[in-house]
Write a protein that holds these residues in place. Structure first.
Motif, PDB file in Angstrom:
ATOM      1  N   UNK A  24      81.439  35.513  15.848  1.00 12.55           N
ATOM      2  CA  UNK A  24      81.840  35.385  17.254  1.00 12.55           C
ATOM      3  C   UNK A  24      82.787  34.208  17.441  1.00 12.55           C
ATOM      4  N   UNK A  25      83.854  34.444  18.187  1.00 11.28           N
ATOM      5  CA  UNK A  25      84.796  33.379  18.530  1.00 11.28           C
ATOM      6  C   UNK A  25      85.038  33.391  20.035  1.00 11.28           C
ATOM      7  N   UNK A  46      74.564  44.314  21.887  1.00  7.88           N
ATOM      8  CA  UNK A  46      73.677  43.912  22.984  1.00  7.88           C
ATOM      9  C   UNK A  46      74.446  43.153  24.057  1.00  7.88           C
ATOM     10  N   UNK A  47      75.377  42.293  23.643  1.00 10.89           N
ATOM     11  CA  UNK A  47      76.158  41.548  24.630  1.00 10.89           C
ATOM     12  C   UNK A  47      77.058  42.473  25.431  1.00 10.89           C
ATOM     13  N   UNK A  48      77.641  43.461  24.779  1.00 15.32           N
ATOM     14  CA  UNK A  48      78.463  44.429  25.502  1.00 15.32           C
ATOM     15  C   UNK A  48      77.634  45.151  26.562  1.00 15.32           C
ATOM     16  N   UNK A 112      65.824  36.676  25.518  1.00 20.78           N
ATOM     17  CA  UNK A 112      65.128  36.277  24.285  1.00 20.78           C
ATOM     18  C   UNK A 112      65.433  34.864  23.792  1.00 20.78           C
ATOM     19  N   UNK A 113      66.396  34.174  24.388  1.00 23.76           N
ATOM     20  CA  UNK A 113      66.709  32.813  23.939  1.00 23.76           C
ATOM     21  C   UNK A 113      67.158  31.954  25.118  1.00 23.76           C
ATOM     22  N   UNK A 135      74.636  35.563  25.703  1.00 22.90           N
ATOM     23  CA  UNK A 135      74.155  36.943  25.790  1.00 22.90           C
ATOM     24  C   UNK A 135      74.106  37.646  24.437  1.00 22.90           C
ATOM     25  N   UNK A 136      74.594  37.004  23.391  1.00 25.69           N
ATOM     26  CA  UNK A 136      74.489  37.613  22.062  1.00 25.69           C
ATOM     27  C   UNK A 136      73.039  37.711  21.599  1.00 25.69           C
ATOM     28  N   UNK A 137      72.140  36.977  22.261  1.00 21.12           N
ATOM     29  CA  UNK A 137      70.721  37.019  21.882  1.00 21.12           C
ATOM     30  C   UNK A 137      69.938  38.100  22.626  1.00 21.12           C
ATOM     31  N   UNK A 138      70.596  38.839  23.517  1.00 22.64           N
ATOM     32  CA  UNK A 138      69.904  39.868  24.303  1.00 22.64           C
ATOM     33  C   UNK A 138      69.308  40.926  23.380  1.00 22.64           C
ATOM     34  N   UNK A 139      68.045  41.332  23.707  1.00 23.61           N
ATOM     35  CA  UNK A 139      67.331  42.335  22.919  1.00 23.61           C
ATOM     36  C   UNK A 139      66.630  43.306  23.855  1.00 23.61           C
TER      37      UNK A 139
END
Length: 212
Positions: A24-25, A46-48, A112-113, A135-139
């Motif tokens: 991720x950048x 998940x972020x999308x 989740x985080x 939001x990359x941690x969304x599950x």
């Protein structure tokens, strides 16, 4: 990072590369009209899914997500600077966090985080506003129970009011201010949803705690 200052990500001109983490950048960019935005490449599936639920969301271009740029700081930075927040600000920010979490949960997603460095505080208006990021941690909630997201909110309440993360929280006997009573109930997994926790925080119903 792949894009240097002055290069283009499609029609977005890079103003400043911000952060690289794994695949991720994140970049600060300007669109064709000069509007300042944030582009995140390499976003997870998940972020999308979660990004359109964020108040900061601008567009999903498939290979990257575009967010509104805000002037502000993380909650962690704000607490390091101010030590703690006053009761009214803490309650207002908590309500905003619960509103956003509720939108995720309704779509079957959990953050989740949720932590002080995954909350951005927007400054410059009539009052600070909270935005959930990271939001990359969304599950899916099937993998991460809603109650754990709500417990994370309780930890943030404690942090905002006391200036430090909770180590071991002890229930105090007697009447508690509503925000703290809601916090304690969330620590006990006493809420079934963010909407229920938010309604209770806003004064709908009595907060009952189980003595320990």
């Amino acid at each position: 990072m792949k894009y240097e200052k002055g290069l283009y990500i499609d029609t977005y001109r890079v103003s400043l590369p911000l952060k690289e983490k794994g695949a991720t950048e994140t970049y600060r960019v300007r669109d064709a009209s000069g509007l300042l935005l944030v582009v995140k490449t390499g976003a997870t599936e998940a972020e999308h899914a979660a990004a359109p639920l964020s108040p900061l969301f601008e567009a999903d271009r498939g290979e990257y997500v575009v967010y509104r740029h805000i002037n502000g700081e993380t909650l962690e930075t704000r607490l390091a600077r101010l030590s703690s927040l006053d009761y009214d600000e803490a309650q207002s920010l908590t309500c905003e966090l619960l509103e956003q979490l509720g939108a995720f949960h309704e779509k079957g997603l959990a953050h989740s985080n949720l932590s002080a460095d995954n909350v951005m505080i927007e400054l410059g208006g009539d009052a600070p506003h909270a935005h959930i990021v990271g939001l990359s941690s969304v599950r899916p909630v099937a993998e991460y129970p809603v109650s754990q997201d709500l417990e994370a909110v309780a930890r943030l309440i404690y942090f905002m009011l006391n200036g430090e993360p909770p180590d071991r929280v002890k229930v105090r006997l007697g009447n508690l201010p509503r925000l703290e009573a809601v916090m304690m109930k969330a620590f006990d997994a006493g809420f079934s949803s963010a909407a229920e926790m938010l309604a209770t925080l806003r004064g709908e119903g009595i907060v009952s705690l189980s003595p320990k």
